[in-house]
Design an enzyme around this catalytic site. Structure first.
Site, PDB file in Angstrom:
ATOM      1  N   ALA A  14       0.698  -1.176   0.253  1.00 35.05           N
ATOM      2  CA  ALA A  14      -0.315  -0.116   0.135  1.00 35.05           C
ATOM      3  C   ALA A  14       0.864   1.400   0.023  1.00 35.05           C
ATOM      4  O   ALA A  14       0.316   2.643   0.164  1.00 35.05           O
ATOM      5  CB  ALA A  14      -1.306   0.167   1.574  1.00 35.05           C
ATOM      6  N   ASP A 160      20.683   3.201  -8.286  1.00 32.86           N
ATOM      7  CA  ASP A 160      21.594   3.284  -8.748  1.00 32.86           C
ATOM      8  C   ASP A 160      22.452   3.373  -9.880  1.00 32.86           C
ATOM      9  O   ASP A 160      23.028   4.835 -10.332  1.00 32.86           O
ATOM     10  CB  ASP A 160      23.084   3.518  -7.555  1.00 32.86           C
ATOM     11  N   HIS A 188      23.912   0.300  -0.878  1.00 37.96           N
ATOM     12  CA  HIS A 188      22.482   1.447  -1.341  1.00 37.96           C
ATOM     13  C   HIS A 188      22.452   2.410  -0.233  1.00 37.96           C
ATOM     14  O   HIS A 188      22.118   2.920   0.336  1.00 37.96           O
ATOM     15  CB  HIS A 188      21.435   0.439  -1.271  1.00 37.96           C
TER      16      HIS A 188
HETATM   17  P1  NAD Z   1       6.208   3.778   2.335  1.00 41.96           P
HETATM   18  O1  NAD Z   1       6.139   4.332   3.365  1.00 41.96           O
HETATM   19  O2  NAD Z   1       5.467   4.414   1.000  1.00 41.96           O
HETATM   20  O3  NAD Z   1       5.271   2.549   2.108  1.00 41.96           O
HETATM   21  C1  NAD Z   1       5.810   1.753   2.808  1.00 41.96           C
HETATM   22  C2  NAD Z   1       4.408   0.710   3.228  1.00 41.96           C
HETATM   23  O4  NAD Z   1       5.621  -0.255   3.541  1.00 41.96           O
HETATM   24  C3  NAD Z   1       4.041   1.130   3.904  1.00 41.96           C
HETATM   25  O5  NAD Z   1       2.915   0.464   3.608  1.00 41.96           O
HETATM   26  C4  NAD Z   1       3.807  -0.092   5.349  1.00 41.96           C
HETATM   27  O6  NAD Z   1       2.910  -0.163   5.907  1.00 41.96           O
HETATM   28  C5  NAD Z   1       3.876  -1.171   4.324  1.00 41.96           C
HETATM   29  N1  NAD Z   1       4.600  -1.496   5.970  1.00 41.96           N
HETATM   30  C6  NAD Z   1       6.323  -1.620   6.763  1.00 41.96           C
HETATM   31  N2  NAD Z   1       6.031  -2.189   7.736  1.00 41.96           N
HETATM   32  C7  NAD Z   1       5.664  -3.226   7.630  1.00 41.96           C
HETATM   33  C8  NAD Z   1       5.735  -4.983   7.270  1.00 41.96           C
HETATM   34  N3  NAD Z   1       6.245  -5.185   8.459  1.00 41.96           N
HETATM   35  N4  NAD Z   1       4.859  -5.597   6.792  1.00 41.96           N
HETATM   36  C9  NAD Z   1       4.321  -5.564   5.441  1.00 41.96           C
HETATM   37  N5  NAD Z   1       4.152  -3.951   4.784  1.00 41.96           N
HETATM   38  C10 NAD Z   1       5.290  -2.793   6.112  1.00 41.96           C
HETATM   39  O7  NAD Z   1       6.908   3.929   1.651  1.00 41.96           O
HETATM   40  P2  NAD Z   1       8.098   3.711   0.129  1.00 41.96           P
HETATM   41  O8  NAD Z   1       8.030   4.586  -0.510  1.00 41.96           O
HETATM   42  O9  NAD Z   1       7.476   2.523  -0.919  1.00 41.96           O
HETATM   43  O10 NAD Z   1       9.363   2.965   0.631  1.00 41.96           O
HETATM   44  C11 NAD Z   1       9.207   1.095   0.636  1.00 41.96           C
HETATM   45  C12 NAD Z   1      10.707   1.719   1.565  1.00 41.96           C
HETATM   46  O11 NAD Z   1      12.041   1.098   0.292  1.00 41.96           O
HETATM   47  C13 NAD Z   1      11.809   2.671   2.014  1.00 41.96           C
HETATM   48  O12 NAD Z   1      12.197   1.613   3.017  1.00 41.96           O
HETATM   49  C14 NAD Z   1      12.935   3.161   1.054  1.00 41.96           C
HETATM   50  O13 NAD Z   1      13.574   3.836   1.509  1.00 41.96           O
HETATM   51  C15 NAD Z   1      13.101   2.518   0.317  1.00 41.96           C
HETATM   52  N6  NAD Z   1      13.796   2.800  -1.343  1.00 41.96           N
HETATM   53  C16 NAD Z   1      14.934   2.037  -1.465  1.00 41.96           C
HETATM   54  C17 NAD Z   1      15.300   2.295  -2.489  1.00 41.96           C
HETATM   55  C18 NAD Z   1      16.391   1.584  -3.578  1.00 41.96           C
HETATM   56  O14 NAD Z   1      17.361   1.793  -4.338  1.00 41.96           O
HETATM   57  N7  NAD Z   1      16.355   0.818  -2.681  1.00 41.96           N
HETATM   58  C19 NAD Z   1      14.825   3.107  -3.115  1.00 41.96           C
HETATM   59  C20 NAD Z   1      13.313   4.207  -2.985  1.00 41.96           C
HETATM   60  C21 NAD Z   1      13.339   4.126  -1.799  1.00 41.96           C
HETATM   61  C1  LMR Z   2      16.639   5.853  -2.901  1.00 41.89           C
HETATM   62  O1  LMR Z   2      17.518   5.998  -3.223  1.00 41.89           O
HETATM   63  O2  LMR Z   2      15.898   7.122  -3.982  1.00 41.89           O
HETATM   64  C2  LMR Z   2      16.438   5.706  -1.873  1.00 41.89           C
HETATM   65  O3  LMR Z   2      16.825   4.534  -0.931  1.00 41.89           O
HETATM   66  C3  LMR Z   2      16.556   6.697  -0.652  1.00 41.89           C
HETATM   67  C4  LMR Z   2      15.755   7.075   0.514  1.00 41.89           C
HETATM   68  O4  LMR Z   2      16.844   6.896   1.930  1.00 41.89           O
HETATM   69  O5  LMR Z   2      14.488   6.407   0.790  1.00 41.89           O
END
Ligand code: NAD
Ligand code: LMR
Length: 328
Positions: A14, A160, A188
């Site tokens: 979600a 990245d 990352h």
């Molecule tokens: P968001 O807050 O919009 O969504 C996160 C969702 O995870 C929420 O709906 C929350 O209810 C759910 N959640 C929390 N704990 C949970 C659990 N135990 N089980 C199932 N669902 C759970 O966040 P987002 O923007 O979708 O980002 C998600 C993650 O991705 C963040 O950690 C963000 O930093 C990361 N991210 C990583 C990269 C990458 O390149 N690796 C890039 C962007 C974001």
């Molecule tokens: C990104 O690279 O856009 C994210 O991992 C940044 C973040 O910390 O959520």
């Protein structure tokens, strides 16, 4: 013969990334235009209703490849029989928050999820961790899935990689497809190292086609700090580009990387390039026969060595911190 649907589990369904990801999975972009999928959406109880809303929209798209959607707040159910697990759900970094702060907040999520994958996932399960800190969250999940081959746990540095392609293509005025063999090394995080010394543009070393000052003072920090810049600009972390990278990562894993090129993914180290065995660190990888393999034999100069070592050191510290917290 009609192909059986592939079970794809998305955690945090979600959330922002979930919303950008699910429709692309259901349309066939994750696995291929001939592969039917069943979606399993895992959310925390408070967000199950929102996930149900997204599922209604998925229904309303009438995707021919989408063969069912299950929504649950129970990790065991979500991962039972799963073939592809996209671990997105985590607490996103917000303005001013350091990645280190995320360790304690997110570490606890990935232990039970690793256990549930161990208990019930399909034999061919592939896991991609997106939720930050992605490398160390993947390490936690992997540590709790001793019956699953460690190589099936990966973390996402493809965003990245794509960011680096885009920055270099703009600098040189070339198409992104003209750039080959680019690598993101390490974590990352802001310590990651985008390597142009092994990359090629038009068959020539990319690093030799840009000013060294630009490489050091503009390219590397722009790529490494892009996540923070997006948060600053949007007030929320990248979502559509992250979903896009997750699609790229899994598509290539399943379908193979093109000949003459490689991509970047954080995979379990076998000790290659001096990265301690067992750490989940980004490497140059090719996918062959459904497996990501680390590209061997690259020359690593002093400039690169220093930066790879710094990022790997950060991963070692994250690993030690979660060890201390009893998470691995
Ligand atoms: P968001 O807050 O919009 O969504 C996160 C969702 O995870 C929420 O709906 C929350 O209810 C759910 N959640 C929390 N704990 C949970 C659990 N135990 N089980 C199932 N669902 C759970 O966040 P987002 O923007 O979708 O980002 C998600 C993650 O991705 C963040 O950690 C963000 O930093 C990361 N991210 C990583 C990269 C990458 O390149 N690796 C890039 C962007 C974001
Ligand atoms: C990104 O690279 O856009 C994210 O991992 C940044 C973040 O910390 O959520």
């Amino acid at each position: 013969m009609t192909q059986a649907p592939v079970n794809v589990t998305v955690t945090g369904a979600a959330g922002q990334i979930g919303y950008a990801l699910l429709f692309r999975i259901a349309s066939g972009q994750l696995l291929g235009a001939d592969t039917p999928v069943k979606l399993r959406l895992l959310e925390i109880p408070q967000a199950v209703k929102a996930a149900e809303g997204t599922a209604m929209e998925l229904d309303d798209c009438a995707f021919p490849l989408l063969k069912g959607i299950d929504i649950t707040d129970d990790a065991k159910k979500a991962f039972d029989g799963t073939n592809v697990a996209l671990l997105v759900g985590a607490r996103p970094r917000t303005k001013g928050m350091e990645r280190g702060d995320l360790l304690a907040a997110n570490g606890g999520i990935f232990k039970p999820q690793g256990e549930a994958i161990n208990a019930g996932a399909a034999d061919d399960v592939r896991v991609l961790v997106v939720g930050n800190p992605a490398n160390t969250n993947a390490l936690i999940a992997q540590a709790h899935a001793p019956d699953v081959p460690a190589e099936r746990f990966t973390a996402m540095t493809r965003l990245d990689h794509n960011r680096a392609l885009s920055q270099l293509s703009a600098k040189l005025g070339v198409a992104v497809t003209d750039i080959k063999k680019l690598t993101i090394w390490g974590n990352h995080s802001a310590t990651q190292y985008p390597d142009l010394f092994n990359a090629e543009v038009g068959g020539k070393v990319a690093a030799e086609q840009v000013e060294q000052e630009w490489l050091k003072d503009t390219f590397i920090p722009t790529v490494a700090k892009r996540g923070a810049a997006i948060i600053e600009a949007r007030g929320a972390s990248s979502a559509a580009s992250a979903a896009n990278a997750a699609i790229d990562h899994v598509y290539d894993w399943v379908n193979g990387t093109p000949e003459g090129d490689w991509t970047s993914a954080a995979v379990v180290s076998d000790g290659s390039y001096g990265v301690p065995e067992g750490l989940i660190s980004s490497f140059p990888v090719v996918s062959r026969n459904g497996r990501y393999e680390i590209v061997q034999g690259l020359e690593i100069g002093e400039f690169s060595r220093e930066r790879i070592d710094a990022s790997v050191q950060e991963l070692i510290e994250e690993r030690d911190a979660v060890k201390q917290l009893g998470l691995i």
